[in-house]
Design an enzyme around this catalytic site. Structure first.
Site, PDB file in Angstrom:
ATOM      1  N   LYS A 246       3.327  59.594  41.439  1.00 30.74           N
ATOM      2  CA  LYS A 246       4.052  60.861  41.439  1.00 30.74           C
ATOM      3  C   LYS A 246       3.533  61.802  42.549  1.00 30.74           C
ATOM      4  CE  LYS A 246       6.876  60.048  38.003  1.00 30.74           C
ATOM      5  NZ  LYS A 246       6.785  58.646  37.526  1.00 30.74           N
TER       6      LYS A 246
HETATM    7  C1  LIG Z   1       7.212  58.591  35.812  1.00 29.74           C
HETATM    8  C2  LIG Z   1       8.278  59.099  34.920  1.00 29.74           C
HETATM    9  C3  LIG Z   1       8.093  59.317  33.546  1.00 29.74           C
HETATM   10  C4  LIG Z   1       6.921  58.846  32.761  1.00 29.74           C
HETATM   11  O1  LIG Z   1       5.722  59.040  33.251  1.00 29.74           O
HETATM   12  P1  LIG Z   1       4.436  58.119  32.942  1.00 29.74           P
HETATM   13  O2  LIG Z   1       3.350  59.070  33.289  1.00 29.74           O
HETATM   14  O3  LIG Z   1       4.480  56.949  33.882  1.00 29.74           O
HETATM   15  O4  LIG Z   1       4.454  57.746  31.517  1.00 29.74           O
HETATM   16  C5  LIG Z   1       9.111  59.909  32.824  1.00 29.74           C
HETATM   17  N1  LIG Z   1      10.267  60.236  33.394  1.00 29.74           N
HETATM   18  C6  LIG Z   1      10.504  60.030  34.703  1.00 29.74           C
HETATM   19  C7  LIG Z   1      11.806  60.453  35.273  1.00 29.74           C
HETATM   20  C8  LIG Z   1       9.526  59.429  35.497  1.00 29.74           C
HETATM   21  O5  LIG Z   1       9.790  59.186  36.781  1.00 29.74           O
END
Ligand SMILES: *Cc1c(COP(=O)(O)O)cnc(C)c1O
Length: 398
Positions: free
Chosen positions: A186
């Site tokens: 992210k």
């Molecule tokens: C990455 C992501 C998540 C979940 O995040 P994690 O930390 O990997 O559990 C939820 N929603 C979206 C749109 C994402 O891209």
């Protein structure tokens, strides 16, 4: 969108504070931790950076969604409207609280189509969960109006759009609650982690307890805490928060680079005849983590994707229509309700009905869409090379 690309001494220094003290847990051990409260500091930094009253860190973005849904009281008998194009975490979180995910179509914003949301509302709808996919936002004015009219919670999944804004407000702080993921890929990362942001104090207090076994955090020590409700363990560790603390300070630098690279690459792609780009409800608020582009037909898009693959240029570009993770078309496990433990018969039959609907309106968009992720590492030379070659290969395939 990756903060991990810029690993530095700043992350190392924050980590070393925690490693030196040896206190890896976010609660307690007041003396031994030598004044280091990385999770508390990161929560304060989230409130300050994004402009929300409260922030609760969690062990992941998925845990943040589950926590937010629980704190909003979403559970058995409830339905949550979510988009057909999103990460699997959306339905995982909804199912995990015992509610039914009801999938609505997306439009050319690549996020919830407000008209489709209206059609999906039933007496059981409790919340609408827009997902600000690929760096840009849903039409929040329209969705807020629907939620007000029907008395529904608005829960924003802003996991992929950290730093984006809508009419001056940070994505994730506009609805009743919003979430970020700080997983490894992210815009800013903790390694693993997430956060729930809210301006409702009662929602925050519930998130605080829920992520730590229902502790009210009001006792003189953990053993003296009371448990006003049953919780779970979605705690983040001090190690993860330490990384996040360094990254959140660097977020302006990440976002600035993203914008610069996005603008430069888009100029090359814009030269391709017939190409168009996703609609951004507030263009000033794009976080620039991806460029999402469309060709006029599905066939042309598939040919362009193949040509990019053959030219070795597909890395970092995603044709979601054929992707196992992000679009309803390939979610067979969801459509067949393949869970390890039994779902309630009601949830199961509603789930199967809702996921096996006609999503041709979404197909018409997703079959023509490719998203190209923006790297922080590109040099000017690499950017020019990538832009020129992508444009040339796509034009050649048309
Ligand atoms: C990455 C992501 C998540 C979940 O995040 P994690 O930390 O990997 O559990 C939820 N929603 C979206 C749109 C994402 O891209």
């Amino acid at each position: 969108m990756p903060g991990y690309e810029r690993w530095s001494d700043l992350e190392r220094k924050e980590l070393m504070d925690v490693i030196d003290s040896g206190i890896l847990m976010r609660y307690g051990f007041d003396v031994a931790r030598k004044g280091h409260w990385k999770s508390k500091e990161l929560e304060a930094a989230v409130c300050e950076t994004f402009g929300c009253a409260h922030a609760q860190l969690t062990s992941s973005g998925t845990a943040a969604l589950t926590t937010a849904l629980s704190a909003l009281g979403v559970g058995y008998g409830d339905e949550v409207i979510m988009p057909s194009f999103t990460f699997v975490a959306s339905f995982e979180a909804i199912l995990s609280v015992g509610a039914v995910p009801v999938l609505a179509d997306i439009d050319d914003t690549l996020t919830l189509d407000p008209a489709s949301v209206r059609r999906k509302i039933t007496p059981r709808t409790k919340a609408v969960m827009p997902v600000h996919m690929c760096g840009s936002m849903a039409d929040m004015d329209a969705l807020q109006a629907i939620c007000r009219e029907h008395h529904l919670w608005l829960l924003e999944d802003a996991c992929q759009s950290i730093g984006g804004t809508y009419k001056g407000k940070k994505l994730g702080t506009i609805g009743d609650a919003g979430t970020f993921s700080f997983d490894f890929v992210k815009t800013m990362t903790c390694g693993e982690g997430g956060v729930v942001m809210t301006n409702h104090r009662d929602v925050y207090v519930k998130c605080d307890g829920y992520t730590d076994h229902g502790h009210d955090h009001l006792g003189v020590d953990r053993g003296a805490d009371l448990h006003p409700f049953v919780g779970y363990n979605f705690r983040i560790s001090e190690l993860h928060s330490a990384v996040g603390l360094a990254q959140i300070r660097r977020l302006p630098e990440f976002l600035e680079t993203q914008q610069k690279h996005h603008t430069a690459l888009k100029a090359y792609l814009a030269e391709i005849p017939g190409i168009s780009f996703r609609r951004v409800p507030d263009p000033a608020g794009d976080s620039h983590s991806f460029i999402s582009w469309f060709l006029p037909t599905a066939e042309q898009t598939q040919r362009a994707v193949e040509a990019l693959r053959e030219a070795g240029l597909l890395a970092g570009s995603f044709y979601w229509y054929n992707n196992n993770w992000h679009y309803i078309r390939k979610w067979d496990h969801l459509k067949r309700a393949l869970t390890l433990n039994s779902l309630s018969p009601e949830v199961k039959s509603r789930l199967e009905a809702e996921t096996n609907q006609d999503f041709s309106a979404s197909d018409a968009i997703m079959s023509r869409c490719v998203s190209t992720s923006i790297s922080l590492l590109w040099t000017e030379e690499q950017l020019r090379e990538k832009g020129m070659r992508m444009s040339e290969v796509i034009r050649g395939s048309l």
